[in-house]
Write a protein that holds these residues in place. Sequence first.
Motif, PDB file in Angstrom:
ATOM      1  N   GLU A 150      33.518  12.453  22.982  1.00  0.00           N
ATOM      2  CA  GLU A 150      34.404  13.492  22.748  1.00  0.00           C
ATOM      3  C   GLU A 150      36.041  12.845  22.872  1.00  0.00           C
ATOM      4  O   GLU A 150      36.840  13.115  22.003  1.00  0.00           O
ATOM      5  N   THR A 151      36.129  12.159  24.079  1.00  0.00           N
ATOM      6  CA  THR A 151      37.461  11.287  24.319  1.00  0.00           C
ATOM      7  C   THR A 151      37.681  10.448  23.444  1.00  0.00           C
ATOM      8  O   THR A 151      38.814  10.533  22.863  1.00  0.00           O
ATOM      9  N   LEU A 152      36.696   9.521  22.870  1.00  0.00           N
ATOM     10  CA  LEU A 152      37.037   8.745  21.800  1.00  0.00           C
ATOM     11  C   LEU A 152      37.454   9.104  20.545  1.00  0.00           C
ATOM     12  O   LEU A 152      38.369   8.932  20.004  1.00  0.00           O
ATOM     13  N   GLU A 153      36.662  10.388  20.150  1.00  0.00           N
ATOM     14  CA  GLU A 153      37.463  10.913  18.908  1.00  0.00           C
ATOM     15  C   GLU A 153      38.712  11.508  19.194  1.00  0.00           C
ATOM     16  O   GLU A 153      39.766  11.395  18.218  1.00  0.00           O
ATOM     17  N   GLN A 154      39.170  12.026  20.275  1.00  0.00           N
ATOM     18  CA  GLN A 154      40.474  12.379  20.687  1.00  0.00           C
ATOM     19  C   GLN A 154      41.364  11.264  20.616  1.00  0.00           C
ATOM     20  O   GLN A 154      42.637  11.192  20.066  1.00  0.00           O
ATOM     21  N   LEU A 155      41.140  10.028  21.084  1.00  0.00           N
ATOM     22  CA  LEU A 155      41.941   9.137  20.903  1.00  0.00           C
ATOM     23  C   LEU A 155      42.185   8.506  19.797  1.00  0.00           C
ATOM     24  O   LEU A 155      43.248   8.222  19.137  1.00  0.00           O
TER      25      LEU A 155
ATOM     26  N   LEU B 219      23.329  -3.000  23.234  1.00  0.00           N
ATOM     27  CA  LEU B 219      23.364  -2.783  21.598  1.00  0.00           C
ATOM     28  C   LEU B 219      23.229  -1.606  21.165  1.00  0.00           C
ATOM     29  O   LEU B 219      24.102  -1.358  20.347  1.00  0.00           O
ATOM     30  N   GLU B 220      22.532  -0.657  21.578  1.00  0.00           N
ATOM     31  CA  GLU B 220      22.308   0.810  21.079  1.00  0.00           C
ATOM     32  C   GLU B 220      23.504   1.452  21.351  1.00  0.00           C
ATOM     33  O   GLU B 220      24.099   1.955  20.344  1.00  0.00           O
ATOM     34  N   GLU B 221      24.293   1.228  22.663  1.00  0.00           N
ATOM     35  CA  GLU B 221      25.615   1.886  22.756  1.00  0.00           C
ATOM     36  C   GLU B 221      26.620   1.450  21.929  1.00  0.00           C
ATOM     37  O   GLU B 221      27.735   2.132  21.254  1.00  0.00           O
ATOM     38  N   ARG B 222      26.728   0.099  21.332  1.00  0.00           N
ATOM     39  CA  ARG B 222      27.708  -0.416  20.634  1.00  0.00           C
ATOM     40  C   ARG B 222      27.574   0.320  19.087  1.00  0.00           C
ATOM     41  O   ARG B 222      28.473   0.664  18.608  1.00  0.00           O
ATOM     42  N   VAL B 223      26.306   0.405  18.914  1.00  0.00           N
ATOM     43  CA  VAL B 223      25.913   1.223  17.396  1.00  0.00           C
ATOM     44  C   VAL B 223      26.374   2.524  17.493  1.00  0.00           C
ATOM     45  O   VAL B 223      27.047   2.967  16.456  1.00  0.00           O
ATOM     46  N   GLN B 224      26.177   3.134  18.601  1.00  0.00           N
ATOM     47  CA  GLN B 224      26.551   4.633  18.815  1.00  0.00           C
ATOM     48  C   GLN B 224      28.163   4.915  18.741  1.00  0.00           C
ATOM     49  O   GLN B 224      28.504   5.462  18.151  1.00  0.00           O
ATOM     50  N   VAL B 225      28.659   3.830  19.511  1.00  0.00           N
ATOM     51  CA  VAL B 225      30.264   3.812  19.319  1.00  0.00           C
ATOM     52  C   VAL B 225      30.932   3.614  17.773  1.00  0.00           C
ATOM     53  O   VAL B 225      31.640   4.208  17.564  1.00  0.00           O
ATOM     54  N   MET B 226      30.263   2.729  17.365  1.00  0.00           N
ATOM     55  CA  MET B 226      30.714   2.243  15.964  1.00  0.00           C
ATOM     56  C   MET B 226      30.562   3.562  14.921  1.00  0.00           C
ATOM     57  O   MET B 226      31.215   3.753  14.058  1.00  0.00           O
TER      58      MET B 226
ATOM     59  N   ALA C 258      34.621   9.519  13.052  1.00  0.00           N
ATOM     60  CA  ALA C 258      36.284  10.153  13.767  1.00  0.00           C
ATOM     61  C   ALA C 258      37.313   9.659  12.660  1.00  0.00           C
ATOM     62  O   ALA C 258      38.127  10.413  12.332  1.00  0.00           O
ATOM     63  N   VAL C 259      37.250   8.462  12.366  1.00  0.00           N
ATOM     64  CA  VAL C 259      38.301   7.865  11.467  1.00  0.00           C
ATOM     65  C   VAL C 259      38.385   8.630  10.055  1.00  0.00           C
ATOM     66  O   VAL C 259      39.417   8.962   9.442  1.00  0.00           O
ATOM     67  N   ASN C 260      37.057   8.828   9.647  1.00  0.00           N
ATOM     68  CA  ASN C 260      36.895   9.624   8.245  1.00  0.00           C
ATOM     69  C   ASN C 260      37.778   8.929   7.083  1.00  0.00           C
ATOM     70  O   ASN C 260      38.115   9.829   6.417  1.00  0.00           O
ATOM     71  N   GLY C 261      37.900   7.656   7.006  1.00  0.00           N
ATOM     72  CA  GLY C 261      38.448   7.139   5.733  1.00  0.00           C
ATOM     73  C   GLY C 261      39.994   7.302   5.977  1.00  0.00           C
ATOM     74  O   GLY C 261      40.691   6.794   4.881  1.00  0.00           O
ATOM     75  N   ARG C 262      40.569   7.812   6.951  1.00  0.00           N
ATOM     76  CA  ARG C 262      42.144   8.079   7.038  1.00  0.00           C
ATOM     77  C   ARG C 262      42.826   6.800   7.019  1.00  0.00           C
ATOM     78  O   ARG C 262      43.911   6.805   6.479  1.00  0.00           O
ATOM     79  N   VAL C 263      42.187   5.887   7.818  1.00  0.00           N
ATOM     80  CA  VAL C 263      42.792   4.278   7.832  1.00  0.00           C
ATOM     81  C   VAL C 263      41.677   3.414   7.906  1.00  0.00           C
ATOM     82  O   VAL C 263      40.612   3.934   8.076  1.00  0.00           O
ATOM     83  N   PRO C 264      41.945   2.112   7.394  1.00  0.00           N
ATOM     84  CA  PRO C 264      40.644   1.163   7.908  1.00  0.00           C
ATOM     85  C   PRO C 264      40.280   1.082   9.151  1.00  0.00           C
ATOM     86  O   PRO C 264      40.881   1.301   9.964  1.00  0.00           O
ATOM     87  N   PHE C 265      38.757   0.788   9.149  1.00  0.00           N
ATOM     88  CA  PHE C 265      37.982   0.818  10.390  1.00  0.00           C
ATOM     89  C   PHE C 265      37.471  -0.623  10.395  1.00  0.00           C
ATOM     90  O   PHE C 265      36.770  -1.092   9.412  1.00  0.00           O
ATOM     91  N   VAL C 266      37.596  -1.284  11.725  1.00  0.00           N
ATOM     92  CA  VAL C 266      37.245  -2.783  11.429  1.00  0.00           C
ATOM     93  C   VAL C 266      36.710  -3.020  13.182  1.00  0.00           C
ATOM     94  O   VAL C 266      37.206  -3.198  14.065  1.00  0.00           O
ATOM     95  N   PRO C 267      35.433  -2.636  13.194  1.00  0.00           N
ATOM     96  CA  PRO C 267      34.861  -2.737  14.380  1.00  0.00           C
ATOM     97  C   PRO C 267      34.522  -4.028  14.949  1.00  0.00           C
ATOM     98  O   PRO C 267      34.558  -4.997  14.131  1.00  0.00           O
TER      99      PRO C 267
END
Length: 309
Positions: free
Chosen positions: A31-36, A62-69, A75-84
């Motif tokens: 939830e905080t990740l989305e807010q940030l 490894l699973e958590e990295r995928v979850q965060v990505m 959350a970005v939803n195409g508003r700006v580029p996303f570069v994990p």
Amino acid sequence: MGNLEAVKKKLRGSIAPIITPFNEDGSIDFETLEQLINWHIESGSHAISVTGTTGEPSSLTLEERVQVMKAAVKAVNGRVPFVPGTGSTNHAETLYLTKIAQEIGADAALVIVPYYNKPSQHALYKHFKAVADSVDIPIIVYNIPGRTAVNLEVKTLAKLREDCPNIIGVKESNKDFEHVNRVLLECGRDFLLYSGIELLCYPMLAIGGAGYISATANVEPKKVAEMYNAWNAGNVQRALELHYELMPLNDVLFKDTNPAPVKAALGMMGKIKPVLRLPMDLPTQALQDEIREVLKRYVDLPEEVSSNS
């Protein structure tokens, strides 16, 4: 591959390397990740990155990295580029994460030089070529010799650029300014050069850099983005003013290993719970007090936090 040039035009400015927020029990605080991410986009950050150095990827499974990505791209939803960040010291993991980045619609992947195992330049070439060949999305190589114990040499990078059309740029967390000048000389002026050293963000723009991926953007996203905007608009004086204005903050945020000071600062700002996973930990109380004093010059801290010294 046909949209590479279009992506290159978008991937400029302040690419904010978001921290990974944790709950008190050490679980990921989605939830905080989305807010940030929303705060960064509203503040003018030009692109969003997660699971890079500032995102504590080596503390995630490894699973958590995928979850965060996946949470971040949603959350970005195409508003700006996303570069994990998709790199690892493990080649198979790097391939897996980079393919996941493509599957979820990332605009590019940030792939670090493998750390700890100190590969040769020939081995680095084979590693990055295999990663680039495995996907169609653009790859930004991440060279950070202070953490990886090996420097990706300019000639190696130039050969990768020549042989791999989708390797479009490099994040240089490299204090050797001669090295970064030679990157653009040997790789071409259209190669995307990003600074990963805070005090070199402005100087790299001056030699033709495309922007920067600065941990300080976590704390002052608006001014970090404004420095690029000013430069891009030809307002050199304003960009230079911001370079020096941000310097005390840059300095204090790197008096301990990133992202410990950044998380401490964000905790003081009320943005996150200031939690890291061991073996990382918050700075000493003395450094936290110093961070708080510097932070007051830039942001209005919540009253209960700023008075608690």
